[in-house]
Design an enzyme around this catalytic site. Structure first.
Site, PDB file in Angstrom:
ATOM      1  N   THR A 148       0.831  -1.219   0.000  1.00  0.00           N
ATOM      2  CA  THR A 148       0.000   0.000   0.000  1.00  0.00           C
ATOM      3  C   THR A 148       0.864   1.267   0.000  1.00  0.00           C
ATOM      4  OG1 THR A 148      -1.615  -1.238   1.278  1.00  0.00           O
ATOM      5  CG2 THR A 148      -1.896   1.155   1.227  1.00  0.00           C
ATOM      6  N   GLY A 180       4.515   2.079  11.375  1.00  0.00           N
ATOM      7  CA  GLY A 180       4.192   0.829  12.069  1.00  0.00           C
ATOM      8  C   GLY A 180       5.357   0.302  12.877  1.00  0.00           C
ATOM      9  N   SER A 222       3.033   7.446  11.534  1.00  0.00           N
ATOM     10  CA  SER A 222       1.876   6.780  10.920  1.00  0.00           C
ATOM     11  C   SER A 222       0.932   7.789  10.280  1.00  0.00           C
ATOM     12  CB  SER A 222       1.125   5.995  11.994  1.00  0.00           C
ATOM     13  OG  SER A 222       0.409   6.911  12.811  1.00  0.00           O
ATOM     14  N   CYS A 223      -0.049   7.259   9.575  1.00  0.00           N
ATOM     15  CA  CYS A 223      -1.040   8.121   8.904  1.00  0.00           C
ATOM     16  C   CYS A 223      -1.785   8.999   9.915  1.00  0.00           C
ATOM     17  CB  CYS A 223      -2.022   7.263   8.111  1.00  0.00           C
ATOM     18  SG  CYS A 223      -2.624   5.816   9.011  1.00  0.00           S
ATOM     19  N   ASN A 224      -2.220   8.403  11.042  1.00  0.00           N
ATOM     20  CA  ASN A 224      -2.941   9.195  12.048  1.00  0.00           C
ATOM     21  C   ASN A 224      -2.039  10.243  12.678  1.00  0.00           C
ATOM     22  OD1 ASN A 224      -5.751   8.326  12.428  1.00  0.00           O
ATOM     23  ND2 ASN A 224      -4.847   6.305  12.774  1.00  0.00           N
ATOM     24  N   ARG A 242     -10.352   4.051  10.400  1.00  0.00           N
ATOM     25  CA  ARG A 242     -10.896   3.067   9.454  1.00  0.00           C
ATOM     26  C   ARG A 242     -10.553   1.671   9.975  1.00  0.00           C
ATOM     27  NH1 ARG A 242      -6.371   1.208   9.401  1.00  0.00           N
ATOM     28  NH2 ARG A 242      -4.755   1.266   7.785  1.00  0.00           N
ATOM     29  N   HIS A 255      -1.481   7.137  20.346  1.00  0.00           N
ATOM     30  CA  HIS A 255      -1.270   8.154  19.311  1.00  0.00           C
ATOM     31  C   HIS A 255      -0.697   9.462  19.878  1.00  0.00           C
ATOM     32  CE1 HIS A 255      -4.328   5.330  17.814  1.00  0.00           C
ATOM     33  NE2 HIS A 255      -3.668   5.460  16.671  1.00  0.00           N
ATOM     34  N   GLY A 256      -1.141   9.807  21.123  1.00  0.00           N
ATOM     35  CA  GLY A 256      -0.609  11.034  21.742  1.00  0.00           C
ATOM     36  C   GLY A 256       0.901  10.943  21.917  1.00  0.00           C
ATOM     37  N   HIS A 262      -9.666   7.858   7.958  1.00  0.00           N
ATOM     38  CA  HIS A 262      -9.833   8.085   9.394  1.00  0.00           C
ATOM     39  C   HIS A 262     -10.489   9.461   9.572  1.00  0.00           C
ATOM     40  CE1 HIS A 262      -6.829   4.960  10.141  1.00  0.00           C
ATOM     41  NE2 HIS A 262      -5.886   5.657   9.545  1.00  0.00           N
ATOM     42  N   GLN A 290      -5.696   7.425   4.777  1.00  0.00           N
ATOM     43  CA  GLN A 290      -4.608   6.696   5.446  1.00  0.00           C
ATOM     44  C   GLN A 290      -3.587   6.125   4.484  1.00  0.00           C
ATOM     45  OE1 GLN A 290      -7.739   5.491   5.174  1.00  0.00           O
ATOM     46  NE2 GLN A 290      -7.499   3.476   4.223  1.00  0.00           N
TER      47      GLN A 290
END
Ligand code: NAD
Length: 342
Positions: A12, A112, A141-143, A170, A196-197, A222, A303
């Site tokens: 991806t 990741g 990461s994407c987020n 997602r 994530h924080g 997302h 994402q």
């Protein structure tokens, strides 16, 4: 001069990064690494990317499928100035030790991987300069990329006392047919805060941030709901203007038909970019609002593609092809046809 870039892991993210690299004047693809002779391998060859296999024992399957293979990953790495590692989560550490370090080859890893895989975690508009000349860089990461882009834009202009974000993630990517959820909302993780924080803090260490995450049955994007207690006076109008001028953030209006992530991705298809990607973070303009002294907004993250321009800039920073962050970001954004902010 063009630098020689290898892509290890052609899935991806790897496929998109390869195309983005190939679109740069100062870079070229010297090869991509596949594990199986799937249609993506055939497309790589059609696109003119030399094809390599991750291990000798997999060579035969490619030959049997009628695919021309140039060699193994080891052969490729000997011919590269830098490698983008886009293998599945958790392989990066071993690849660094077994493949890249012995060759003194610089590498860009993906979000990741654990932060410790690299010297610096990276998001171009937040900390480009930190990656200059480094050996190993991890594109977050994407987020995390989505959060860093908009939070840094606000923090550097107004100052943030505390940021809180609810991440509605997602479920899987569109081709991950064995993953879910199909009919459930899954707290992921159920404990608060989510990781994530802290991941944002690998890029913006001073930022006070708390995050919560849930997975939902969608593959498109997302969505983040963000609540900021600002340090100083702030108005929604000023924030919208900052977003308008910041690279890789686009504003859309619900009243113009952007009612959902489905509508945003329909617009992306209409834009006609490769794979219908949307590399910018999308903020709903009407959602930028004040309540009880806090700033709120909602944003959507494609994402599969928001980290792609970050990989290009990370290559430029590591190899010091460009020392000025905005000069690199502009070069990348122009080549990919992103929002004009310059
Ligand atoms: P993917 O599964 O789509 O692609 C990984 C590719 O690597 C596959 O083609 C797989 O066959 C190949 N591969 C497996 N083992 C390999 C090996 N030993 N050597 C070489 N190639 C190998 O994964 P992805 O979604 O592209 O994720 C890659 C990295 O990017 C992960 O760290 C992930 O967390 C991160 N990331 C993913 C997304 C996303 O939404 N997909 C977004 C941002 C970051």
């Amino acid at each position: 001069m063009t630098v020689r870039v290898a892509v290890n892991g052609y899935g991806t993210v790897g496929r998109r990064v390869a195309d983005a690299v190939a679109a740069q004047k100062d870079m070229r693809i010297v090869g991509v690494v596949k594990t199986k002779p799937t249609f993506e391998a055939f497309r790589a060859v059609e696109r003119g990317y030399p094809l390599f296999v991750n291990a000798k024992e997999n060579l035969k399957a490619f030959v049997n499928a009628g695919l021309k293979v140039e060699g193994t990953v080891e052969d490729l790495l000997g011919d590269a100035d830098i490698v983008v590692d886009a293998t599945p989560d958790g392989l990066g550490e071993d690849n660094r030790k077994n493949l890249y370090e012995p060759r003194k080859l610089r590498a860009i890893f993906q979000g990741g991987e654990e932060p410790g895989v690299a010297d610096v975690s990276f998001s171009a508009t937040s900390n480009y300069a930190k990656a200059l000349g480094k050996e190993f860089v991890r594109v977050v990461s994407c987020n995390t990329t989505g959060l860093c882009r908009t939070l840094n834009a606000i923090d550097s202009r107004f100052g943030i006392s505390h940021a809180r974000a609810v991440l509605i993630r997602r479920g899987p990517d569109p081709t991950d047919i064995k993953k879910g959820p199909v009919n459930a909302i899954v707290p992921d993780p159920v404990t608060v805060p989510s990781h994530h924080g802290p991941d944002v803090q690998t890029v913006l260490p001073h930022l006070n941030i708390t995050t919560v995450a849930l997975k939902v049955p969608t593959t498109l994007m997302h969505t983040h709901v963000i609540d900021i207690t600002p340090n100083n006076g702030i108005s929604p109008g000023e924030v919208v203007e900052v977003f308008r001028k910041t690279p890789r953030i686009v504003l859309v209006k619900a009243k113009e038909g952007f009612s959902s992530t489905a509508h945003i991705m329909e617009w992306a298809r209409d834009l006609g970019r490769g794979r219908s990607d949307l590399n910018e973070i999308v903020v709903w303009e009407e959602s930028v609002n004040m309540a009880h002294g806090d700033l709120f907004y909602m944003q959507a993250v494609h994402q599969e593609s928001d980290v792609v321009p970050e990989n290009v800039d990370a290559i430029r920073a590591v190899l010091e092809l460009e020392r000025d962050p905005l000069a690199s970001i502009k070069m990348t954004d122009m080549s990919l046809g992103l929002k004009k902010w310059w």
